[in-house]
Design an enzyme around this catalytic site. Structure first.
Site, PDB file in Angstrom:
ATOM      1  CB  CYS A 100      -0.506   0.288   1.171  1.00 35.43           C
ATOM      2  SG  CYS A 100      -1.818   1.427   0.887  1.00 35.43           S
ATOM      3  CD  GLU A 134      -1.044  -7.183  -2.081  1.00 31.41           C
ATOM      4  OE1 GLU A 134      -2.031  -7.820  -1.677  1.00 31.41           O
ATOM      5  OE2 GLU A 134      -0.629  -5.774  -1.204  1.00 31.41           O
TER       6      GLU A 134
END
Length: 350
Positions: A100, A134
């Site tokens: 993130c 990701e």
């Protein structure tokens, strides 16, 4: 804070002027701190809750123990002010280097997002492995990463004008995943298929345009590799590298076995061919010896012999046909015995 008085009261009591972690990077007024989610759990949870205010897809708040948080701060006399951060799993099988990423609204559009992305790839290069964010990416994250990947690849091609270029070479120097490199080259229309092979094409006009933009608008915040003071949790010579070495050794052994098997097959085929040729040669020799006379010999024609009638009859007697197998067995057994048939008289009562 609900009011300014509460904020002032908190600043007088709180003695923390930087994140509770080790400073691993510093250049001028920018610093990066590595925060362990297992040690500073409450700080990392509050950081995730703060990011939720600006990221709609943010879902992780409290399970922060398996993550590392790299916090970017801007320093002045009052302390270290939060600019942004990115999180990363400590041990990730997919080799993700970013889970993130978030930049505070007052520091956006100033190059800090690219700074954090570049910093994550710097850590991947220090670890000795290629990294990738990701998946799936958000809309804003996809735009940011595509812009970063395009600029990095174009600058790499500009630096290596006279060298042979490959995707592995780009990945080794930049720390980018080969899949991301291939996708970016495809979007830049710099991949072509020639003679059943994919070839990277240099688009000089595109390279010159990118270099011209950099010269007119240089980047304000860039990562300096020499300012990093950090050692990875997993050394490059262990874990992944050992697995790669074992895989390479197994592949080499399989190749050696395959080559040995091919050599044995070739030797066996040669032996069979030699045996077949020798048999053909011997058969030909036997046929020529039985049919053809020797070269030095002379052909002698013998006149036919006259045979008398008595001799002819004797020969006919000698050349009578041999008895068959059944007759031979019967002769060996001797003459057949006659069976006695006894007829009993029938009684009156039966």
């Amino acid at each position: 804070m609900k009011s300014q008085n509460i904020l002032q009261r908190h600043t007088k009591k709180c003695g923390w002027y930087h994140p509770p972690a080790n400073e691993i990077y510093r250049k001028q007024d920018l610093s990066v701190f590595e925060v362990d989610g297992n040690i500073s759990t409450i700080y990392c949870q509050n950081l995730c809750l703060l990011a939720k205010l600006f990221l709609d897809h943010k879902t992780l708040y409290y399970d922060v123990e398996p993550f590392l948080f790299y916090v970017l701060t801007k320093n002045d006399e009052k302390g270290c002010h939060l600019v942004g951060y990115f999180s990363k799993e400590k041990l990730c099988q997919q080799k993700y280097n970013v889970s993130c990423i978030m930049i505070m609204p007052q520091y956006q559009r100033q190059g800090f997002g690219r700074f954090l992305i570049d910093f994550s790839y710097l850590l991947s290069r220090q670890e000795g492995q290629a990294g990738s964010p990701e998946k799936p990416l958000s809309d804003l994250g996809r735009l940011s990463y595509l812009a970063y990947w395009k600029s990095v690849i174009l600058e790499y091609l500009q630096r290596h004008q006279d060298k042979q270029i490959s995707i592995k070479g780009i990945s080794r120097e930049t720390g980018m995943c080969p899949h991301d490199i291939a996708m970016t080259l495809q979007q830049l229309k710099m991949i072509d298929k020639q003679q059943c092979k994919f070839v990277i094409i240099r688009r000089q006009k595109l390279l010159q345009e990118h270099v011209g933009k950099l010269n007119t608008n240089p980047r304000a915040n860039t990562v300096d590799q020499e300012s990093l003071r950090w050692t990875p949790l997993v050394a490059p010579s262990t874990a992944a590298s050992e697995e790669e070495m074992e895989a390479e050794k197994e592949a080499e052994q399989l190749m050696e076995q395959a080559s040995c098997w091919e050599k044995e097959q070739e030797q066996y085929a040669e032996m069979q061919a030699d045996m077949h040729s020798v048999n053909n040669a011997t058969c030909k020799n036997r046929f020529t010896q039985s049919v053809c006379p020797p070269a030095n010999s002379e052909l002698i024609m013998e006149p036919p012999n006259e045979v008398s009638e008595e001799e002819y009859e004797d020969e006919n007697d000698e050349t009578q046909p041999c008895p068959s197998l059944d007759t031979a067995k019967s002769l060996a057994r001797g003459p057949k015995r006659k069976r006695l048939l006894i007829h009993r008289k029938k009684s009156r009562y039966f």
